[in-house]
Each structure stands twice: as structure tokens, then as C-alpha cells.
Design an enzyme around this catalytic site. Structure first.
Site, short mmCIF file in Angstrom:
data_model
loop_
_atom_site.label_atom_id
_atom_site.label_comp_id
_atom_site.label_asym_id
_atom_site.label_seq_id
_atom_site.Cartn_x
_atom_site.Cartn_y
_atom_site.Cartn_z
N GLN A 26 0.83 -1.20 0.00
CA GLN A 26 0.00 0.00 0.00
C GLN A 26 0.87 1.26 0.00
O GLN A 26 0.59 2.21 -0.73
CB GLN A 26 -0.95 0.00 1.19
CG GLN A 26 -1.92 1.16 1.17
CD GLN A 26 -2.86 1.16 2.35
OE1 GLN A 26 -2.63 0.49 3.36
NE2 GLN A 26 -3.93 1.93 2.24
N GLN A 29 2.17 1.87 -3.40
CA GLN A 29 1.12 2.41 -4.26
C GLN A 29 0.86 3.88 -3.97
O GLN A 29 0.63 4.68 -4.87
CB GLN A 29 -0.17 1.61 -4.09
CG GLN A 29 -1.26 1.96 -5.05
CD GLN A 29 -0.94 1.54 -6.47
OE1 GLN A 29 -0.20 0.59 -6.68
NE2 GLN A 29 -1.47 2.25 -7.44
N GLU A 30 0.90 4.22 -2.71
CA GLU A 30 0.61 5.59 -2.30
C GLU A 30 1.72 6.56 -2.68
O GLU A 30 1.45 7.65 -3.19
CB GLU A 30 0.37 5.67 -0.78
CG GLU A 30 -0.92 5.05 -0.32
CD GLU A 30 -2.15 5.84 -0.72
OE1 GLU A 30 -2.03 6.98 -1.21
OE2 GLU A 30 -3.26 5.32 -0.55
N SER A 31 2.98 6.19 -2.44
CA SER A 31 4.06 7.18 -2.57
C SER A 31 5.33 6.65 -3.21
O SER A 31 6.31 7.40 -3.29
CB SER A 31 4.42 7.70 -1.17
OG SER A 31 5.03 6.66 -0.42
N TYR A 161 -6.48 0.89 -7.84
CA TYR A 161 -5.73 1.01 -6.59
C TYR A 161 -5.78 -0.31 -5.82
O TYR A 161 -4.74 -0.85 -5.43
CB TYR A 161 -6.33 2.15 -5.77
CG TYR A 161 -5.76 2.37 -4.41
CD1 TYR A 161 -4.64 3.18 -4.21
CD2 TYR A 161 -6.35 1.82 -3.27
CE1 TYR A 161 -4.13 3.41 -2.94
CE2 TYR A 161 -5.85 2.04 -2.00
CZ TYR A 161 -4.73 2.83 -1.85
OH TYR A 161 -4.23 3.06 -0.58
#
Length: 177
Positions: A26, A29-31, A161
């Protein structure tokens, strides 16, 4: 090793009963593991907390770019979403809903659940049921439906996502047993 933050993922994942590699997937995926990342929407840090969300989960403005504080806040949000979806007995499905809600907000995901149920789908199963309506929440027929309380959102972004994180998590589990 997945990232230089693995030790933090291992610590904080215990607080939300997640596999640490899922939390790492996660974060990627986020940053892409950039603790200084800022999105076009204003989300900040490793786990891309929006300013209002950061405050709600106890992460101050001065802490939001600190990886430890940012992950801690993200895990508090995950725990809150886990509680929100606690009625979904299947843990794997609940993770899908938590990820979707982390991305789009629980209100939007709950709109998609209600509309999925209206069209005969199981509102407690994401894959092949609710995710079809997540994808359609950018269509006026669905975001203007009387069951939609939160309106339009880019469902394709949320759909991708969730799937991208799950794919990366599987890769991480294969690489690091």
C-alpha cells in the site's frame, strides 16, 4: 528487503492485524516509498494522508512527513475502516473494502455497495460484485442514484488502486516468505 521502512511496516501492521507486506504494498502504491510525497490532491507522506485525515488520526502538520508518524496514522485509519466494515466476515473481502475506502472514502464505497445491492449483487463481496459499481460511480446514472449520498468519484482509480496493491502484495509474499 522491500524498503528501508520494512521495520516500521512490521511494527505497525501488528496493530491492524495485517501482513506487513500488504502495508508495504500500500505504501508503494501511495508514494513509491517517498516520505516527502505530496499528491495533486494534497495527500502527504509515505501513506498519503490528507490533512484532515491526518488530524483525525492524530498526526500533526509537523509530523506528517515523518515515516513513523505517517504509518502510525495510516494504521489508525485502517483500524477505523476495519471497524466500519467489521460486519464483512470474510477477512480477504474486508481488506478489499478497507483499501477501496482508504482511497475513495468509506462514503463512496458504501454508495457503491448500496447500488450493487439494488442491482442484485452481494454488497459484502467486492470482487465481481461491488467493484463493478465502484467502476461505474463516475457515470451519472449511478452517482445521481437516490442511493448515492456522496456523488461522483473516479471509480476506475479506486478499482485499480485495490487491484494494484493486491498484485504487489502477492509479489512481495512470493519474494519474501
Amino acid at each position: 528487503q522491500i524498503s528501508v521502512y520494512d521495520h516500521l511496516f512490521k511494527i505497525y501492521s501488528q496493530q491492524c492485524c495485517w501482513d506487513w507486506r500488504l502495508l508495504a504494498a500500500q505504501a508503494y502504491q501511495e508514494s513509491a516509498f517517498d516520505p516527502q510525497a505530496v499528491s495533486w490532491m494534497g495527500a502527504m507522506g509515505l501513506m498519503q494522508l490528507m490533512p484532515s485525515t491526518a488530524r483525525r488520526v492524530g498526526v500533526s502538520e509537523s509530523e506528517v512527513f515523518d515515516p513513523d508518524c505517517n504509518i502510525r496514522g495510516a494504521v489508525r485509519l485502517i483500524r477505523s475502516l476495519d471497524s466500519h466494515y467489521s460486519f464483512i466476515a470474510n477477512r480477504d473481502e474486508r481488506i478489499n473494502f478497507i483499501l477501496a475506502a482508504y482511497n475513495a472514502g468509506a462514503g463512496h464505497v458504501d454508495d457503491a455497495r448500496r447500488i450493487a445491492q439494488k442491482y442484485g449483487r452481494n454488497p459484502n463481496i467486492c470482487r465481481g460484485h461491488v467493484d463493478e459499481y465502484v467502476l461505474r460511480m463516475s457515470e451519472s446514472k449511478f452517482y445521481n442514484d437516490s442511493l448515492s449520498q456522496h456523488g461522483y468519484f473516479r471509480g476506475s482509480e479506486t478499482y485499480n488502486y485495490v487491484n494494484d496493491i493486491r498484485t504487489r502484495w502477492q509479489q512481495y509474499r512470493t519474494i519474501l516468505k
